[in-house]
Write an enzyme that holds these catalytic residues in place. Structure first.
Site: not given
Ligand code: CAO
Length: 444
Positions: A240, A416-418
């Site tokens: 994401p 990476d938004h995780r």
């Protein structure tokens, strides 16, 4: 009656001193007659050597890297049935990206049409008979710039069994050779990405006959584009992405860089802004260690890296490659300039080894030498962030009292938004911008 037999290398045609590239069995393994036990590679072809008997391997006398000739003892086997039967190798076939093919006996360019693959005669070879390389294999090219996928027939078979296309896998062996661990890692990452069954389902694009609308020509993608395309696509759909933009005032940095120009010239080095950025990025990674990390295969833990290896995206005639400059924290500007100059030269000549493109912590993609304002780079997974740098431009910047001309560098950080939150990303780029604006801060 069971007895111990030497497994000798059969006649392999005109080849001499052929290198062993893979050993498929170990002492104690039960094998069947015709089962591949060793893979050889000449500069023209890859050949699997089958076991001449059913039985249990007693000993393997050779190692990967050894060079062997007809008659050399490869090992010994305790036969289940002492009678050697005629050994027929698997039929050869070309591997095409679209059609699953039977086991290949040699290495064949992926782009080779299936018709180019002539099956080997069934009766050929048994011990004492000839093993012939596939005729189409003579043209297969090694090296990163060619259109050949290097994988032994057993790996091709293994990939087919898993339903994986070889061109999706990045090989970690010599000359980019795909080994079993690469195929396994690919499948594992695909499974993880799919979230254990919650994978993305997208309808396939309709096939369009463009020739209906005018003259066309079909040009195959380069091997590098196929490999990097699969990697980029995977990152694009599984990570994401968010991109944080910022800018850095490099007026002082540019003065410092120019002051070093003569010294750099004497050393025949190019001290571009990118070299300073590498050092500044390391400072930011040290301040924000979550950016110097990767998610592990379970997706539940962060692997924090204590080293600072920076990947640099290099534009080459065959496509994008990312060589990795190691231990950037321990190197000075001139050393980094020399190393990047040498790596990008070899990247453009297609001479990088796979190892030189592995182990990166964070990637910088600089289009500053070309132009543009901002762009959104794709995270080079399993890294968690990438910095996109565009061309610096002189701008009127308000200093609280008046506008003054300042050289401003556009930055785009995709992450990476995780792993990274928006606030962390904004802090990271702000910190980076401060360090770039006053490069002395790398010393802090
Ligand atoms: N602003 C202004 N000028 C810049 C600049 C910037 N951000 N970055 C570089 N320049 C200047 C350099 O100083 C150099 O000028 P001089 O020769 O007068 O000093 C000129 O632009 C050309 O630089 P360069 O591109 O040759 O060198 P580099 O060190 O900046 O980059 C490399 C090296 C290998 C990264 C680059 O050549 C390259 O391949 N870039 C493309 C990467 C790419 O394709 N990324 C997109 C991937 S998609 O994410």
């Amino acid at each position: 009656m069971a007895e111990s037999k030497i497994i000798a290398l059969p006649d392999v045609g005109e080849f001499k001193d052929i290198e062993i590239i893979e050993i498929l069995v170990a002492a104690g393994d039960r094998v069947e007659q015709e089962q591949s036990i060793i893979v050889l590679e000449s500069d023209k072809a890859t050949m699997e050597i089958p076991s001449p008997f059913d039985g249990i391997i007693e000993e393997i006398k050779v190692s990967v890297g050894d060079r062997v000739n007809e008659g050399d003892a490869l090992g010994s086997i305790r036969t289940s049935d002492s009678k050697a039967k005629d050994v027929a190798p698997p039929p050869a076939a070309a591997e095409t990206p679209h059609a699953p093919a039977p086991a290949a006996a040699t290495e064949i360019p992926v782009s080779a049409p299936a018709a180019a693959a002539e099956p080997m005669p069934k009766s050929d070879p048994a011990p004492g008979k000839k093993l012939k390389p596939h005729p189409g294999a003579g043209s297969s090219s090694a090296g990163t710039g060619g259109n050949t996928i290097h994988a032994s027939p057993s790996i091709r078979r293994y990939a087919r069994e898993l339903g994986v296309r070889l061109e999706q896998i990045i090989g970690s062996g010599p000359k980019g050779r795909i080994v079993k661990a690469d195929a396994k890692a690919f499948v594992k990452s695909s499974m993880t990405a799919a979230g254990g069954g919650g994978g993305l389902s997208v309808s396939s694009a309709p096939e369009i006959d463009h020739s209906k609308f005018g003259e066309i020509e079909s040009v195959p993608l380069s091997r590098i584009k196929k490999i990097s395309g699969a990697h980029l696509h995977r990152s694009w759909v599984t990570v994401p992405h968010v991109t944080q933009f910022d800018e850095a005032d490099i007026t002082e940095l540019e003065n410092f860089r120019k002051s070093l120009a003569k010294e750099a010239e004497k050393k025949a080095l190019r001290l571009t802004p990118l070299i300073f950025l590498m050092k500044a990025v390391v400072s930011a990674l040290q301040e924000y260690p979550d950016f110097n990390a990767s998610l592990d295969a379970s997706g539940e833990n962060l692997v924090m890296k204590k080293y600072f290896h920076i990947g640099i995206a290099v534009d080459t005639p065959n496509g994008l490659v990312v060589p990795v400059v190691r231990n950037v924290d321990q190197k000075g500007l001139f050393e980094l300039a020399a190393e990047l100059g040498e790596l990008s030269l070899r990247a453009r000549d297609g001479k990088l080894s796979p190892g030189e493109m592995q182990g990166g912590c964070f990637t910088i993609s600089s289009l500053g030498g070309i132009g543009g304002t901002y762009f959104t780079p794709i995270v080079n997974a399993p890294e968690v962030a990438i910095l996109g740098v565009s061309r610096a431009k002189m701008q009127a910047v308000y200093n609280g009292a008046e506008f003054e001309p300042r050289l401003m560098l556009p930055l785009g950080l995709s992450y990476d938004h995780r792993v990274i939150d928006g606030a962390q990303a904004a802090r990271f780029t702000h910190f980076l911008s401060q360090v770039i604006s006053d490069i002395r801060r790398v010393l802090l």
